[in-house]
Enzyme design. Structure first.
Site, PDB file in Angstrom:
ATOM      1  N   LEU A  14       0.851  -1.181   0.000  1.00 59.84           N
ATOM      2  CA  LEU A  14       0.000   0.000   0.000  1.00 59.84           C
ATOM      3  C   LEU A  14       0.888   1.232   0.000  1.00 59.84           C
ATOM      4  O   LEU A  14       1.917   1.252   0.672  1.00 59.84           O
ATOM      5  CB  LEU A  14      -0.897   0.026   1.243  1.00 59.84           C
ATOM      6  N   GLU A  31      -6.675  -5.183   5.887  1.00 57.68           N
ATOM      7  CA  GLU A  31      -6.935  -5.241   4.469  1.00 57.68           C
ATOM      8  C   GLU A  31      -6.652  -6.742   3.942  1.00 57.68           C
ATOM      9  O   GLU A  31      -5.841  -7.386   4.574  1.00 57.68           O
ATOM     10  CB  GLU A  31      -6.049  -4.168   3.812  1.00 57.68           C
TER      11      GLU A  31
END
Length: 128
Positions: free
Chosen positions: A23, A31
């Site tokens: 990310l 996530e």
């Protein structure tokens, strides 16, 4: 058995979703390789009658495959409201096929903030 297929993604204002396999921002909260792999796994006898819903959690090629797959799909998008340097993008959402839902049960639609990062949730749906 028909299984519901959903995608969930965090995406920056400039549609970026990753950089160097990670990310591009610090994770805000928690996530498979391919849609075919997932389908084969859920068709095995020990799972066939237990799996009602599949969640796709990236990356780019799996999102693209799922978003272009025929049938019903919901895309749950966490829209990060700033730009980040990234090298991976969310595939373009075809608004001819996908409809932005004005609201969805259990999903807050107002702007939220965590760690000085503003975001909001959007839910898109496709039926083809």
């Amino acid at each position: 058995m028909v299984r519901l297929l959903n995608c969930i993604v965090a995406v920056s204002q400039n549609t970026r979703i990753g950089k160097n396999g990670h990310l591009p921002w610090s994770p805000l909260r928690n996530e498979f390789r391919s849609l075919d792999d997932i389908s084969k796994l859920t068709e095995q006898p020990e799972l066939a009658n237990k799996v009602e819903m599949i969640w796709i959690v990236g990356g780019n090629s799996v999102y693209k495959e799922a978003m272009n797959h025929p049938g019903h799909l919901k895309l749950f998008e966490k829209r990060i409201m700033q730009d980040f340097e990234s090298d991976t993008f969310l595939p373009e959402i075809d608004l001819e096929k996908y409809k932005l839902l004005p609201e969805y049960p259990g999903v807050l639609s107002d702007v939220q903030e965590e760690k000085d990062i503003k975001f909001k949730f959007e839910v898109f749906e496709k039926n083809d």
